[in-house]
Write a protein that holds these residues in place. Structure first.
Motif, mmCIF file in Angstrom:
data_model
loop_
_atom_site.group_PDB
_atom_site.id
_atom_site.type_symbol
_atom_site.label_atom_id
_atom_site.label_comp_id
_atom_site.label_asym_id
_atom_site.label_seq_id
_atom_site.Cartn_x
_atom_site.Cartn_y
_atom_site.Cartn_z
ATOM 1 N N ASP A 125 0.781 -1.158 -0.096
ATOM 2 C CA ASP A 125 0.056 -0.003 -0.027
ATOM 3 C C ASP A 125 0.886 1.213 -0.003
ATOM 4 O O ASP A 125 0.528 2.053 -0.714
ATOM 5 C CB ASP A 125 -1.105 -0.126 1.228
ATOM 6 C CG ASP A 125 -1.849 1.216 1.235
ATOM 7 O OD1 ASP A 125 -2.564 1.468 0.541
ATOM 8 O OD2 ASP A 125 -1.513 1.930 2.246
ATOM 9 N N ARG A 182 -2.493 -15.143 -1.683
ATOM 10 C CA ARG A 182 -2.867 -13.901 -1.390
ATOM 11 C C ARG A 182 -1.704 -12.662 -1.628
ATOM 12 O O ARG A 182 -2.377 -11.615 -1.875
ATOM 13 C CB ARG A 182 -3.267 -13.849 0.065
ATOM 14 C CG ARG A 182 -3.883 -12.572 0.641
ATOM 15 C CD ARG A 182 -4.712 -12.633 1.984
ATOM 16 N NE ARG A 182 -5.154 -11.429 2.326
ATOM 17 C CZ ARG A 182 -4.561 -10.695 3.174
ATOM 18 N NH1 ARG A 182 -3.315 -11.059 3.793
ATOM 19 N NH2 ARG A 182 -5.002 -9.621 3.555
ATOM 20 N N SER A 212 -2.216 -11.641 -5.252
ATOM 21 C CA SER A 212 -3.125 -11.033 -5.378
ATOM 22 C C SER A 212 -3.075 -9.632 -4.835
ATOM 23 O O SER A 212 -3.427 -8.463 -5.702
ATOM 24 C CB SER A 212 -4.576 -11.659 -4.939
ATOM 25 O OG SER A 212 -4.724 -12.929 -5.189
ATOM 26 N N ILE A 213 -2.499 -9.544 -3.815
ATOM 27 C CA ILE A 213 -2.287 -8.104 -2.950
ATOM 28 C C ILE A 213 -1.697 -7.217 -4.067
ATOM 29 O O ILE A 213 -1.976 -6.076 -4.230
ATOM 30 C CB ILE A 213 -1.738 -8.210 -1.592
ATOM 31 C CG1 ILE A 213 -2.991 -8.775 -0.718
ATOM 32 C CG2 ILE A 213 -1.234 -6.691 -1.443
ATOM 33 C CD1 ILE A 213 -2.070 -9.121 0.552
ATOM 34 N N ALA A 273 -0.935 -7.684 -7.238
ATOM 35 C CA ALA A 273 -1.363 -7.342 -8.602
ATOM 36 C C ALA A 273 -2.695 -6.314 -8.638
ATOM 37 O O ALA A 273 -2.754 -5.423 -9.203
ATOM 38 C CB ALA A 273 -2.025 -8.721 -9.127
ATOM 39 N N ASP A 274 -3.517 -6.434 -7.400
ATOM 40 C CA ASP A 274 -4.579 -5.585 -7.119
ATOM 41 C C ASP A 274 -3.935 -4.139 -6.941
ATOM 42 O O ASP A 274 -4.960 -3.145 -7.109
ATOM 43 C CB ASP A 274 -5.291 -6.063 -6.026
ATOM 44 C CG ASP A 274 -6.091 -7.208 -6.203
ATOM 45 O OD1 ASP A 274 -6.240 -7.693 -7.511
ATOM 46 O OD2 ASP A 274 -6.783 -7.950 -5.335
#
Length: 312
Positions: A37, A61, A64-65, A67-68
């Motif tokens: 973040d 996970r 995904s974090i 990539a998102d």
């Protein structure tokens, strides 16, 4: 997500940070979601992940974090510690490195950084059991030979997963306990028997800035297609009691970043530039403050020397 950030009241405000990567070791107290973040909000293009953070989050996970957030995984740290001489130590090292290769593939990064390990006499995990029984535990040449053997063992598995073993030379002060290879030239010699898509090298300024043959080594790495990563942080004095924690922010020490970066760019490197810092005071600072310093140092001392031409 924009690849630009504002660095308030700092040189380099509005700089293009598309190739700037935050290594999670630099914000050691941050969880993986917190580190991702912070990097994304700062406008960085990538993150370099350490396996401890990936494993506590879960590999799927973690992928995904990242990539998102619209980021890339520039590399995974670390595999390696290949110098064990006993059968159990060898088997353990191979098993752990196969897991690391699988994690890299799942995370979508081609680059798995290897710290090859020190002498068994050091007692560092991965180097085998500590013993004071005989000179073999201190045989540096034999330890390097075992590194070569273990790389050969792992190359087919890495190739099957589309992952490159990226050898990192560490400063000679770490030869006993962490890496029996100390120069980029040694790393390239270990890589030479293998396809450059499967075994490469990383240039870490903290570890190699002092090497009188560094320019030639970087040029060789580029010519051989093995230049797989560029990590930056500074050599600061005085050294901490634990030399491992003596890294500083770019610009706070003695490394000539513009010159080394030009060498890296001239060698054809077009990948991400990771800032990887081990320093207790930096770890204790607020995450956003650290990330802002990373971006400022990159914008001021690294970015102007990068070749940003479109090779396509």
């Amino acid at each position: 997500m924009s690849a630009r950030t504002t660095l308030p009241n700092r040189p380099g405000e509005g700089a293009d940070l598309a190739r700037c990567s935050l290594n999670t070791a630099t914000v050691k107290r941050a969880t993986l979601p917190e580190a991702v973040d912070a990097a994304a909000r700062a406008g960085f293009g990538a993150v370099g992940l350490w396996r401890d953070r990936v494993q506590e989050t879960g590999v799927q996970r973690a992928a995904s974090i990242v990539a998102d957030a619209g980021l890339r995984v520039s590399s995974l740290c670390r595999g390696g510690f290949l110098t064990a001489a006993d059968d159990a130590g060898i088997a353990s090292a191979l098993d752990d490195n196969r897991r690391a290769i699988e994690e890299s593939a799942t995370l979508g990064t081609h680059e798995l950084v290897f710290v090859v390990g020190g002498l068994p006499a050091s007692g560092v995990p991965g180097a085998g059991p500590r013993t004071d029984a005989g000179p073999g535990d201190r045989d540096l040449v034999a330890a390097r030979g075992r590194v070569a053997d273990r790389i050969a063992d792992l190359v087919p598995f890495a190739a099957d997963h589309g992952v490159r073993i990226v050898l990192e030379a560490l400063h000679p002060i770490f030869a006993a306990d962490r890496a029996v290879i100390s120069t980029l030239g040694q790393a390239l010699d270990l890589a030479a028997p293998f396809h450059p898509g499967t075994v490469g090298v990383v240039v870490d300024t903290y570890h190699v800035w002092w090497d009188p043959a560094l320019r030639e080594g970087i040029a060789r790495a580029g010519a051989e297609g093995r230049l797989a990563g560029y990590q930056v942080c500074d050599w600061s004095l005085p050294l901490a009691d634990d030399a491992l924690l003596s890294r500083g922010h770019v610009g706070d020490g003695y490394v000539d970043f513009p010159t080394i970066t030009r060498w890296v760019a001239d060698a054809g490197y077009r990948g991400d530039v990771e800032t990887e810092i081990f320093n207790q005071s930096i770890w204790d600072a607020p995450f956003d403050e650290t990330v802002a310093r990373v971006g400022e140092g990159y914008a001021r001392l690294v970015l102007p020397s990068l070749d940003t031409r479109d090779d396509g």
